[in-house]
Design a protein around this motif. Structure first.
Motif, PDB file in Angstrom:
ATOM      1  N   ARG A 134      -9.268   2.323  -2.524  1.00  0.00           N
ATOM      2  CA  ARG A 134      -9.923   3.092  -3.595  1.00  0.00           C
ATOM      3  C   ARG A 134      -9.393   2.670  -4.954  1.00  0.00           C
ATOM      4  O   ARG A 134     -10.159   2.439  -5.898  1.00  0.00           O
ATOM      5  CB  ARG A 134      -9.690   4.594  -3.388  1.00  0.00           C
ATOM      6  N   ARG A 135      -8.074   2.564  -5.064  1.00  0.00           N
ATOM      7  CA  ARG A 135      -7.456   2.216  -6.354  1.00  0.00           C
ATOM      8  C   ARG A 135      -7.788   0.793  -6.777  1.00  0.00           C
ATOM      9  O   ARG A 135      -7.791   0.480  -7.973  1.00  0.00           O
ATOM     10  CB  ARG A 135      -5.945   2.410  -6.262  1.00  0.00           C
ATOM     11  N   LYS A 148       0.845  -1.193   0.000  1.00  0.00           N
ATOM     12  CA  LYS A 148       0.000   0.000   0.000  1.00  0.00           C
ATOM     13  C   LYS A 148       0.887   1.251   0.000  1.00  0.00           C
ATOM     14  O   LYS A 148       1.945   1.231   0.618  1.00  0.00           O
ATOM     15  CB  LYS A 148      -0.896   0.000   1.243  1.00  0.00           C
ATOM     16  N   ASP A 183      -0.215   1.094  -3.166  1.00  0.00           N
ATOM     17  CA  ASP A 183      -0.535   0.322  -4.361  1.00  0.00           C
ATOM     18  C   ASP A 183      -1.721  -0.604  -4.046  1.00  0.00           C
ATOM     19  O   ASP A 183      -1.833  -1.116  -2.931  1.00  0.00           O
ATOM     20  CB  ASP A 183       0.673  -0.509  -4.775  1.00  0.00           C
ATOM     21  N   PRO A 184      -2.604  -0.842  -5.012  1.00  0.00           N
ATOM     22  CA  PRO A 184      -3.795  -1.662  -4.752  1.00  0.00           C
ATOM     23  C   PRO A 184      -3.561  -3.164  -4.728  1.00  0.00           C
ATOM     24  O   PRO A 184      -4.496  -3.941  -4.477  1.00  0.00           O
ATOM     25  CB  PRO A 184      -4.732  -1.290  -5.899  1.00  0.00           C
ATOM     26  N   GLU A 186      -6.183   4.710   0.302  1.00  0.00           N
ATOM     27  CA  GLU A 186      -5.863   4.945  -1.105  1.00  0.00           C
ATOM     28  C   GLU A 186      -5.768   3.628  -1.873  1.00  0.00           C
ATOM     29  O   GLU A 186      -6.262   3.504  -2.997  1.00  0.00           O
ATOM     30  CB  GLU A 186      -4.558   5.723  -1.238  1.00  0.00           C
TER      31      GLU A 186
END
Length: 219
Positions: free
Chosen positions: A176-177, A142, A144-145, A173
């Motif tokens: 969300r991604r 993270k 990063d998804p 984040e």
């Protein structure tokens, strides 16, 4: 309808941020690192490699290696946390409700697998989880998804049909991604006012005692 629930670990399954800070204090003192605390505030939710690069001198990393340094710090964390670890208030009850509702659960943590297993075993909640995804199982942590995409895949679900419980901006984040359907933030690590600046949250709760009606977050 939400079919899966993915839980971050640090600050979510356990309210352990103060313990990690104590472990970093012991660890950094061993190597004479003095300016780590201010830098650590920007690292919540990240993987160990990124945290070590952020707070440690480059020469120390070259000499000892990222993996060895991370293993040393996490061993300190588990040693000092073992006598006092408890699940976040209301967690066990929520996991029982999700199980009864047929919602499959996974851990999606930037932490190492040893820490994930330690927390689930020490808190006696391992039976509730169908998958355990840790930072050492993915290429990128993270924000990063990848962790949440991997967790949803391990549950056999589309990310849009999953709910994520998070406490850190990097994790929010990442969710969300990843296209996660619902995100619930816990105000354990960050103040509620800071979390309120994040977009796309279903709600913000103090801990899992605020989620007694799971249908409000599943439907």
């Amino acid at each position: 309808m939400i079919q899966g629930a993915i839980f971050d670990m640090d600050g979510v399954l356990v309210n352990n941020t103060p313990v990690h800070i104590r472990a970093f204090e012991i660890f950094c003192d061993r190597y004479g690192v003095r300016d780590w605390k201010a830098k650590l505030g920007n690292a919540y939710g990240m993987g160990n490699d990124d945290i070590m690069r952020l707070i440690l001198p480059k020469e120390l990393i070259r000499t000892k290696g990222l993996a060895a340094l991370a293993d040393e710090k996490e061993a300190i964390y588990r040693e000092i946390y073992a006598p006092e670890i408890v699940p976040t208030p209301g967690l066990t009850e929520l996991l029982g409700q999700l199980h009864e509702a047929g919602v499959r659960c996974a851990v999606g943590s930037s932490g190492c697998r040893a820490n994930v297993d330690f927390v689930l075993d020490a808190c006696r909640i391992g039976r509730f989880f169908d998958a355990r995804i840790s930072g050492d199982m993915v290429t990128r942590c993270k924000p990063d998804p990848e962790i949440y995409l991997t967790a949803a895949s391990a549950l056999g679900l589309d990310p849009a049909s999953c709910l994520v419980f998070e406490d850190a901006k990097a994790g929010i984040e990442a969710a969300r991604r990843a296209g996660i359907g619902r995100i619930v933030a816990l105000a354990t690590t960050l103040p509620r006012e800071e979390l309120e600046t994040e977009s796309g949250l279903r709600c913000i709760v103090s801990d899992f005692r605020d989620t007694t009606n799971i249908h409000q977050i599943l439907e």
